[in-house]
Motif scaffolding. Structure first.
Motif, PDB file in Angstrom:
ATOM      1  N   LEU A 138       0.806  -1.216   0.000  1.00 35.09           N
ATOM      2  CA  LEU A 138       0.000   0.000   0.000  1.00 35.09           C
ATOM      3  C   LEU A 138       0.841   1.269   0.000  1.00 35.09           C
ATOM      4  CD1 LEU A 138      -2.794   1.382   0.246  1.00 35.09           C
ATOM      5  CD2 LEU A 138      -2.599   1.107   2.729  1.00 35.09           C
ATOM      6  N   TYR A 139       1.956   1.252   0.708  1.00 35.20           N
ATOM      7  CA  TYR A 139       2.771   2.467   0.860  1.00 35.20           C
ATOM      8  C   TYR A 139       3.891   2.584  -0.171  1.00 35.20           C
ATOM      9  CZ  TYR A 139       0.482   3.623   5.269  1.00 35.20           C
ATOM     10  OH  TYR A 139      -0.446   3.976   6.221  1.00 35.20           O
ATOM     11  N   ALA A 180      11.117   5.011  -5.548  1.00 35.46           N
ATOM     12  CA  ALA A 180       9.803   5.524  -5.164  1.00 35.46           C
ATOM     13  C   ALA A 180       9.766   5.762  -3.662  1.00 35.46           C
ATOM     14  CB  ALA A 180       8.706   4.549  -5.566  1.00 35.46           C
ATOM     15  N   PRO A 181       9.129   6.834  -3.229  1.00 32.24           N
ATOM     16  CA  PRO A 181       8.991   7.090  -1.797  1.00 32.24           C
ATOM     17  C   PRO A 181       7.876   6.230  -1.219  1.00 32.24           C
ATOM     18  CG  PRO A 181       7.864   8.787  -3.035  1.00 32.24           C
ATOM     19  CD  PRO A 181       8.507   7.896  -4.054  1.00 32.24           C
ATOM     20  N   LEU A 182       8.025   5.816   0.021  1.00 31.73           N
ATOM     21  CA  LEU A 182       6.977   5.052   0.690  1.00 31.73           C
ATOM     22  C   LEU A 182       6.071   6.039   1.403  1.00 31.73           C
ATOM     23  CD1 LEU A 182       9.272   2.933   0.131  1.00 31.73           C
ATOM     24  CD2 LEU A 182       8.282   1.631   1.998  1.00 31.73           C
ATOM     25  N   LEU A 183       4.943   6.330   0.749  1.00 30.92           N
ATOM     26  CA  LEU A 183       4.047   7.377   1.220  1.00 30.92           C
ATOM     27  C   LEU A 183       2.631   6.841   1.421  1.00 30.92           C
ATOM     28  CD1 LEU A 183       5.060  10.301  -1.182  1.00 30.92           C
ATOM     29  CD2 LEU A 183       5.821   9.941   1.170  1.00 30.92           C
ATOM     30  N   GLY A 184       1.944   7.405   2.400  1.00 32.27           N
ATOM     31  CA  GLY A 184       0.550   7.061   2.651  1.00 32.27           C
ATOM     32  C   GLY A 184      -0.362   8.190   2.227  1.00 32.27           C
ATOM     33  N   THR A 190       2.082   8.425   6.936  1.00 36.19           N
ATOM     34  CA  THR A 190       3.373   8.129   6.327  1.00 36.19           C
ATOM     35  C   THR A 190       4.446   7.946   7.392  1.00 36.19           C
ATOM     36  OG1 THR A 190       2.856   9.310   4.279  1.00 36.19           O
ATOM     37  CG2 THR A 190       5.193   9.021   4.811  1.00 36.19           C
ATOM     38  N   TYR A 191       4.513   8.875   8.352  1.00 36.55           N
ATOM     39  CA  TYR A 191       5.533   8.776   9.397  1.00 36.55           C
ATOM     40  C   TYR A 191       5.256   7.627  10.366  1.00 36.55           C
ATOM     41  CZ  TYR A 191       8.026  12.940   7.927  1.00 36.55           C
ATOM     42  OH  TYR A 191       8.774  13.839   7.210  1.00 36.55           O
ATOM     43  N   ASN A 245      -3.849  12.479  -5.547  1.00 33.19           N
ATOM     44  CA  ASN A 245      -4.690  13.284  -4.649  1.00 33.19           C
ATOM     45  C   ASN A 245      -3.872  14.261  -3.822  1.00 33.19           C
ATOM     46  OD1 ASN A 245      -7.025  12.081  -5.527  1.00 33.19           O
ATOM     47  ND2 ASN A 245      -7.089  10.563  -3.888  1.00 33.19           N
ATOM     48  N   GLN A 246      -2.603  13.934  -3.593  1.00 35.45           N
ATOM     49  CA  GLN A 246      -1.729  14.819  -2.824  1.00 35.45           C
ATOM     50  C   GLN A 246      -1.083  15.895  -3.705  1.00 35.45           C
ATOM     51  OE1 GLN A 246       0.834  11.865  -1.142  1.00 35.45           O
ATOM     52  NE2 GLN A 246      -0.778  11.041   0.154  1.00 35.45           N
ATOM     53  N   GLY A 247      -1.382  15.867  -5.016  1.00 33.24           N
ATOM     54  CA  GLY A 247      -0.919  16.928  -5.902  1.00 33.24           C
ATOM     55  C   GLY A 247       0.374  16.658  -6.634  1.00 33.24           C
TER      56      GLY A 247
END
Length: 287
Positions: A138-139, A180-184, A190-191, A245-247
């Motif tokens: 997912l992340y 790729a960054p692991l982002l939520g 994320t943190y 969605n985060q732009g």
């Protein structure tokens, strides 16, 4: 056949192992059905209609077969083995067949998992290894084929305090190194995941590693048990949708996702969303 072998080597460099096998088998099925042994260039429009009319394949499988056939003849045309005018005729015939058989309507936009669906999934796997593995999918937006060859050394923590994943070319679908960054879906999530991932990586084999086939089977069964359709790839769609969605701009999302070109990213994922549009405008005005 020499041309088939050349194409196979090209597929092995540019496609996943699964796609390569599927495409090779599809083309062989076509050539066998229309009784072409050596001179694969000697085809006509009627051969493609003949294949479609006699085929007992499902519409989805037939669509896959024609995708493979078109890829093969495009490969020949680009390398000078087939006149470009001839390929144009082949491509036109395939498009007409797809329209006639309604194959163009089979494709559906990938669906990101809704918040309620994610909650139900993670509630069901809470406390198990699958919870941690699903979080990773997912992340990170990783593909199953990439996960199979993933190692702890592919993760690194950057100065901002989040993890990135660096996939070497040999394990990616496009045979191109990807980062790729692991982002939520939010900064807080994320943190929170970053903190958990640091613990997971201390004992990677026990926390994040499992047999890819078993993981897929488990996920399919869980989908049926929960009563809604999802797969491991659904986590990837959700990751990409979260980035949008985060732009994040399309060219960055394309690189993070490992798409072949930005058109794929835009055509599949960048659908107009009024809520996202309003949020981006509001963020701009705040700045």
């Amino acid at each position: 056949m020499e041309l088939l072998e050349l194409w196979k080597k090209h597929l092995e460099k540019t496609k996943s192992e699964r796609t390569t096998i599927t495409y090779i088998n599809a083309l062989r099925s076509f050539l066998k059905k229309i009784k072409i042994d050596e001179n694969v260039v000697n085809v006509s429009s009627k051969d493609f209609y003949h294949y479609a009319d006699l085929s007992e394949l499902s519409p989805a499988s037939l669509l896959t077969h024609f995708s493979a056939i078109r890829h093969f003849y495009r490969f020949l045309a680009r390398r000078g083995f087939l006149p470009k005018e001839k390929f144009s005729e082949i491509e036109e015939a395939i498009e007409e067949i797809k329209e006639e058989y309604g194959l163009n309507t089979l494709y559906r936009k990938p669906k990101a998992l809704e918040k309620s669906e994610l909650e139900r999934i993670f509630q069901k796997v809470k406390g198990s290894k699958y919870e941690k593995i699903y979080q990773l999918f997912l992340y990170s937006g990783i593909r199953l084929s990439e996960y199979k060859n993933l190692k702890p050394e592919h993760f690194f923590l950057d100065k901002s305090g989040i993890y990135w994943i660096r996939l070497p070319a040999e394990i990616t679908k496009r045979r191109k190194e990807r980062m790729a960054p692991l982002l939520g879906p939010s900064r807080e999530e994320t943190y929170r995941f970053t903190e958990n991932l640091s613990k997971y990586l201390e004992n990677y084999e026990e926390t994040l590693s499992t047999n890819a086939g078993s993981l897929q089977v488990y996920t399919n069964r869980l989908s049926k048990k929960l009563g809604f359709q999802f797969s491991l790839h659904s986590f990837r769609h959700t990751y990409i949708t979260n980035l949008i969605n985060q732009g994040f701009p399309a060219e960055l999302v394309k690189e993070f996702a490992g798409h072949a070109n930005v058109k794929t990213t835009i055509d599949i994922y960048y659908r107009f969303n009024p809520e996202r549009a309003r949020a981006l405008v509001e963020n701009f005005l705040k700045g």
